[in-house]
Motif scaffolding. Structure first.
Motif, mmCIF file in Angstrom:
data_model
loop_
_atom_site.group_PDB
_atom_site.id
_atom_site.type_symbol
_atom_site.label_atom_id
_atom_site.label_comp_id
_atom_site.label_asym_id
_atom_site.label_seq_id
_atom_site.Cartn_x
_atom_site.Cartn_y
_atom_site.Cartn_z
ATOM 1 N N CYS A 21 0.950 -1.215 0.100
ATOM 2 C CA CYS A 21 0.021 -0.039 -0.041
ATOM 3 C C CYS A 21 0.895 1.347 -0.016
ATOM 4 O O CYS A 21 1.780 1.361 0.773
ATOM 5 C CB CYS A 21 -0.995 -0.011 1.189
ATOM 6 N N VAL A 22 0.450 2.135 -0.808
ATOM 7 C CA VAL A 22 0.974 3.448 -0.795
ATOM 8 C C VAL A 22 -0.261 4.455 -0.483
ATOM 9 O O VAL A 22 -1.160 4.582 -0.960
ATOM 10 C CB VAL A 22 1.834 3.669 -2.356
ATOM 11 N N GLU A 23 0.506 5.522 0.365
ATOM 12 C CA GLU A 23 -0.270 6.561 0.615
ATOM 13 C C GLU A 23 0.245 7.957 0.210
ATOM 14 O O GLU A 23 1.444 7.986 0.142
ATOM 15 C CB GLU A 23 -0.489 6.733 2.252
ATOM 16 N N VAL A 24 -0.794 8.816 -0.347
ATOM 17 C CA VAL A 24 -0.095 9.984 -0.933
ATOM 18 C C VAL A 24 -0.878 11.065 -0.071
ATOM 19 O O VAL A 24 -2.143 11.111 0.253
ATOM 20 C CB VAL A 24 -0.513 9.878 -2.446
ATOM 21 N N ALA A 30 3.922 20.523 -2.784
ATOM 22 C CA ALA A 30 4.383 19.325 -2.855
ATOM 23 C C ALA A 30 3.621 18.098 -2.839
ATOM 24 O O ALA A 30 2.256 18.178 -2.179
ATOM 25 C CB ALA A 30 5.367 19.327 -1.691
ATOM 26 N N VAL A 31 4.020 17.076 -3.171
ATOM 27 C CA VAL A 31 3.083 15.510 -3.085
ATOM 28 C C VAL A 31 3.939 14.924 -2.105
ATOM 29 O O VAL A 31 5.231 14.524 -2.577
ATOM 30 C CB VAL A 31 2.752 15.186 -4.329
ATOM 31 N N HIS A 32 3.384 14.347 -1.094
ATOM 32 C CA HIS A 32 4.310 13.350 -0.153
ATOM 33 C C HIS A 32 3.556 11.976 -0.480
ATOM 34 O O HIS A 32 2.572 11.741 -0.706
ATOM 35 C CB HIS A 32 3.927 13.711 1.160
ATOM 36 N N VAL A 33 4.740 10.899 -0.579
ATOM 37 C CA VAL A 33 4.436 9.595 -0.664
ATOM 38 C C VAL A 33 4.922 8.763 0.509
ATOM 39 O O VAL A 33 6.126 8.979 0.645
ATOM 40 C CB VAL A 33 4.870 8.982 -2.026
ATOM 41 N N ARG A 34 4.114 7.858 0.898
ATOM 42 C CA ARG A 34 4.781 6.860 2.159
ATOM 43 C C ARG A 34 4.200 5.489 2.051
ATOM 44 O O ARG A 34 3.092 5.306 1.429
ATOM 45 C CB ARG A 34 4.587 7.643 3.324
ATOM 46 N N ASP A 35 4.824 4.647 2.745
ATOM 47 C CA ASP A 35 4.451 3.303 2.812
ATOM 48 C C ASP A 35 3.305 3.289 3.955
ATOM 49 O O ASP A 35 3.587 3.707 5.035
ATOM 50 C CB ASP A 35 5.709 2.501 3.011
ATOM 51 N N LYS A 37 2.310 0.937 5.798
ATOM 52 C CA LYS A 37 2.685 -0.081 6.856
ATOM 53 C C LYS A 37 3.648 0.546 7.617
ATOM 54 O O LYS A 37 4.047 -0.037 8.725
ATOM 55 C CB LYS A 37 3.157 -1.326 6.136
ATOM 56 N N ASP A 38 4.284 1.539 7.028
ATOM 57 C CA ASP A 38 5.559 2.336 8.025
ATOM 58 C C ASP A 38 5.289 3.769 7.956
ATOM 59 O O ASP A 38 6.078 4.559 7.348
ATOM 60 C CB ASP A 38 6.835 1.791 7.468
ATOM 61 N N ARG A 39 4.259 4.218 8.642
ATOM 62 C CA ARG A 39 3.848 5.732 8.486
ATOM 63 C C ARG A 39 4.790 6.729 9.179
ATOM 64 O O ARG A 39 4.794 7.598 8.658
ATOM 65 C CB ARG A 39 2.362 5.942 9.070
ATOM 66 N N ASP A 40 5.613 6.077 9.836
ATOM 67 C CA ASP A 40 6.518 6.839 10.690
ATOM 68 C C ASP A 40 7.899 6.814 9.922
ATOM 69 O O ASP A 40 8.774 7.528 10.538
ATOM 70 C CB ASP A 40 6.761 6.593 12.163
ATOM 71 N N GLY A 41 8.125 6.021 8.824
ATOM 72 C CA GLY A 41 9.208 6.177 8.242
ATOM 73 C C GLY A 41 9.331 7.016 7.247
ATOM 74 O O GLY A 41 8.650 8.265 7.437
ATOM 75 N N GLY A 42 10.126 7.034 6.389
ATOM 76 C CA GLY A 42 10.548 7.886 5.593
ATOM 77 C C GLY A 42 9.479 8.420 4.463
ATOM 78 O O GLY A 42 8.613 7.558 4.551
ATOM 79 N N GLN A 43 9.270 9.598 3.760
ATOM 80 C CA GLN A 43 8.635 9.966 2.825
ATOM 81 C C GLN A 43 9.310 10.370 1.737
ATOM 82 O O GLN A 43 10.315 10.935 1.868
ATOM 83 C CB GLN A 43 7.714 10.938 3.471
#
Length: 63
Positions: A21-24, A30-35, A37-43
């Motif tokens: 899953c990818v969240e945007v 800016a457009v931010h993209v993250r995993d 399953k790891d919301r506190d991880g890198g973006q």
């Protein structure tokens, strides 16, 4: 939530099982993209133009 906080949504291509899953979050500059399953991880942060180029490419390739 203030108007400066990103509002995240899952990709329409994300499965219902919670995997890959990818969240945007689309912001004015800016457009931010993250995993998801790891919301506190890198973006990954992209300019709106770079995001538009990526989406156009992904539509053309349809992986």
């Amino acid at each position: 939530m203030s108007s400066t906080e990103p509002e995240w949504f899952k990709s329409s291509y994300s499965g219902t099982q919670g995997d890959n899953c990818v969240e945007v979050a689309i912001m004015p500059h800016a457009v931010h993209v993250r995993d998801s399953k790891d919301r506190d991880g890198g973006q990954l942060t992209l300019s709106p133009a770079a995001w538009a180029d990526f989406v156009a490419y992904a539509r053309a390739v349809e992986l």
